[in-house]
Design an enzyme around this catalytic site. Structure first.
Site, PDB file in Angstrom:
ATOM      1  N   HIS A  88      -2.762  11.838 -10.647  1.00 12.74           N
ATOM      2  CA  HIS A  88      -4.011  12.462 -11.102  1.00 12.74           C
ATOM      3  C   HIS A  88      -5.243  11.671 -10.664  1.00 12.74           C
ATOM      4  O   HIS A  88      -6.362  12.168 -10.757  1.00 12.74           O
ATOM      5  CB  HIS A  88      -4.003  12.693 -12.612  1.00 12.74           C
ATOM      6  CG  HIS A  88      -4.203  11.465 -13.442  1.00 12.74           C
ATOM      7  ND1 HIS A  88      -4.725  11.503 -14.714  1.00 12.74           N
ATOM      8  CD2 HIS A  88      -3.938  10.158 -13.201  1.00 12.74           C
ATOM      9  CE1 HIS A  88      -4.780  10.292 -15.220  1.00 12.74           C
ATOM     10  NE2 HIS A  88      -4.310   9.454 -14.331  1.00 12.74           N
TER      11      HIS A  88
ATOM     12  N   LYS B 191       3.946   7.103 -12.545  1.00  7.13           N
ATOM     13  CA  LYS B 191       3.503   7.288 -13.922  1.00  7.13           C
ATOM     14  C   LYS B 191       1.984   7.209 -13.980  1.00  7.13           C
ATOM     15  O   LYS B 191       1.396   6.163 -13.779  1.00  7.13           O
ATOM     16  CB  LYS B 191       4.151   6.227 -14.816  1.00  7.13           C
ATOM     17  CG  LYS B 191       3.835   6.327 -16.276  1.00  7.13           C
ATOM     18  CD  LYS B 191       4.830   5.550 -17.135  1.00  7.13           C
ATOM     19  CE  LYS B 191       5.136   4.174 -16.601  1.00  7.13           C
ATOM     20  NZ  LYS B 191       3.946   3.291 -16.578  1.00  7.13           N
ATOM     21  N   CYS B 192       1.353   8.366 -14.236  1.00  9.24           N
ATOM     22  CA  CYS B 192      -0.113   8.444 -14.324  1.00  9.24           C
ATOM     23  C   CYS B 192      -0.765   7.941 -13.042  1.00  9.24           C
ATOM     24  O   CYS B 192      -1.744   7.198 -13.082  1.00  9.24           O
ATOM     25  CB  CYS B 192      -0.619   7.650 -15.524  1.00  9.24           C
ATOM     26  SG  CYS B 192       0.180   8.039 -17.066  1.00  9.24           S
TER      27      CYS B 192
ATOM     28  N   ASP C  48       0.846  -1.183   0.000  1.00  7.60           N
ATOM     29  CA  ASP C  48       0.000   0.000   0.000  1.00  7.60           C
ATOM     30  C   ASP C  48       0.884   1.237   0.000  1.00  7.60           C
ATOM     31  O   ASP C  48       1.620   1.489   0.961  1.00  7.60           O
ATOM     32  CB  ASP C  48      -0.900  -0.010   1.246  1.00  7.60           C
ATOM     33  CG  ASP C  48      -1.884   1.141   1.279  1.00  7.60           C
ATOM     34  OD1 ASP C  48      -1.704   2.108   0.517  1.00  7.60           O
ATOM     35  OD2 ASP C  48      -2.834   1.075   2.077  1.00  7.60           O
TER      36      ASP C  48
END
Length: 351
Positions: free
Chosen positions: A255, A251-252, A237
């Site tokens: 957002h 990476k991404c 986690d």
């Protein structure tokens, strides 16, 4: 009184929005029917009867197929030419990306994911997202559980999502490898937090053999990820702990989360990298409303609403990124915009 032509132009613009959903659903239909693959396999444009004979349905209504192809031609995905008095349909350049989609499921997965009945359901409650304190996402209100819990309970949807992410970031990973060699060559270990299937990390590991590469993600994601000999896999986690490394790759990821969660993730990252030379590499969007690429801006504004509805996250401007870094105790950062793609590379320095 307004000029009649202005009124007509305004009504036409509104009508264009009214049927905006049609493009996506027609595109999905074309992928499901394998229209691009049929034409590509033939090697030349096909008549309606030739195309209909190869569509995988018990019977094909030729008039309906004609109307579908007329729309696809209008979208400039397919071409239409008349030979010997008969219409023939071929591939326009964009349709070539739809060929053999079952081998590279990413692009199709994006379309199928966006138009999935469950994933599109929160959009029907967009107005409801304006009410409340934001503690519960619209996805949770509509489907009764968070999107992460939903994915864990519906592994086929999780696989669909991961396939779309592989496609969505493959080009960007090649940019990372080619344009940020100095960053990777200057470190010895890298942890990709939320690295999904590990495909991109496998490419980085091959490009930089000296790197000790690790993907770190939720147990059900790691369990379903393929085995890459060059990449270690660790489940956990990210809000509680992130494995130590010279550099952390997000990476991404950010957002998908609200500001509070992003600050916690960044703090965990800061704890995991060394004081000397430690770096957090963020591949994510940086919204620029003055961008020279309006189609990218529209995409980012759309995904921003998508995040708002489904995850509680957002697409951020540089000012909003700076606010996050300040709150997480990062004294410096560097943003590199990548031409013609929706992502940027942010090098965030924790010390």
């Amino acid at each position: 009184m307004e000029n009649q032509k202005e009124v007509q132009a305004a009504e036409a613009k509104i009508w264009n929005f009214v049927y905006g959903f049609a493009d996506t659903l027609v595109l999905r239909c074309a992928i499901e029917l394998g229209i691009a693959d049929i034409i590509h396999k033939q090697g030349e444009p096909l008549t309606l009867s030739e195309l209909g004979a190869q569509i995988p349905l018990k019977s094909v209504n030729t008039d309906h197929l004609h109307r579908l192809m007329r729309y696809l031609v209008h979208m400039k995905l397919f071409t239409k030419e008349t030979l010997d008095g008969e219409a023939r349909y071929g591939l326009a350049p964009p349709a070539k990306l739809l060929v053999k989609w079952w081998e590279d499921k990413g692009l199709a997965s994006i379309i199928f994911g966006i138009t999935d009945k469950d994933f599109i359901a929160p959009w029907h409650h967009l107005k409801d997202s304006l009410a409340g304190d934001g503690e519960e996402t619209t996805f949770e209100k509509v489907l009764g559980k968070s999107i992460s819990t939903y994915m864990a309970d519906h592994l086929e949807k999780s696989m669909l999502f991961n396939e779309s992410m592989v496609h969505d970031t493959r080009l960007f990973t090649s940019v990372l490898i080619q344009d940020f060699k100095d960053v990777f060559q200057g470190i010895k270990s890298l942890v990709d937090v939320g690295g999904g299937s590990g495909t991109d990390m496998g490419a980085i590991a091959k490009a930089f053999p000296h790197l000790k590469c690790t993907i770190y993600g939720l147990p059900h994601v790691i369990a379903d990820s393929p085995d890459y000999p060059e990449v270690d896999r660790i489940s956990g986690d990210m809000f509680k702990h992130i494995p130590s490394a010279d550099a952390i790759l997000l990476k991404c990821i950010l957002h998908y989360w609200g500001d509070g969660q992003c600050i916690e993730i960044l703090k965990r990252c800061k704890e995991s990298v060394p004081r000397e030379g430690g770096i957090v590499i963020i591949a994510d969007a940086v919204v620029d409303l003055e961008s020279k690429h309006p189609y990218l801006t529209k995409t980012l504004l759309s995904t921003d609403l998508d995040m708002m509805l489904n995850t509680g996250g957002k697409e951020r401007t540089e000012a909003e990124w700076k606010k996050l870094f300040n709150a997480a105790g990062f004294p410096a950062y560097k943003i590199t915009h990548v031409a013609d793609v929706e992502y940027s590379v942010i090098e965030a320095y924790p010390y």
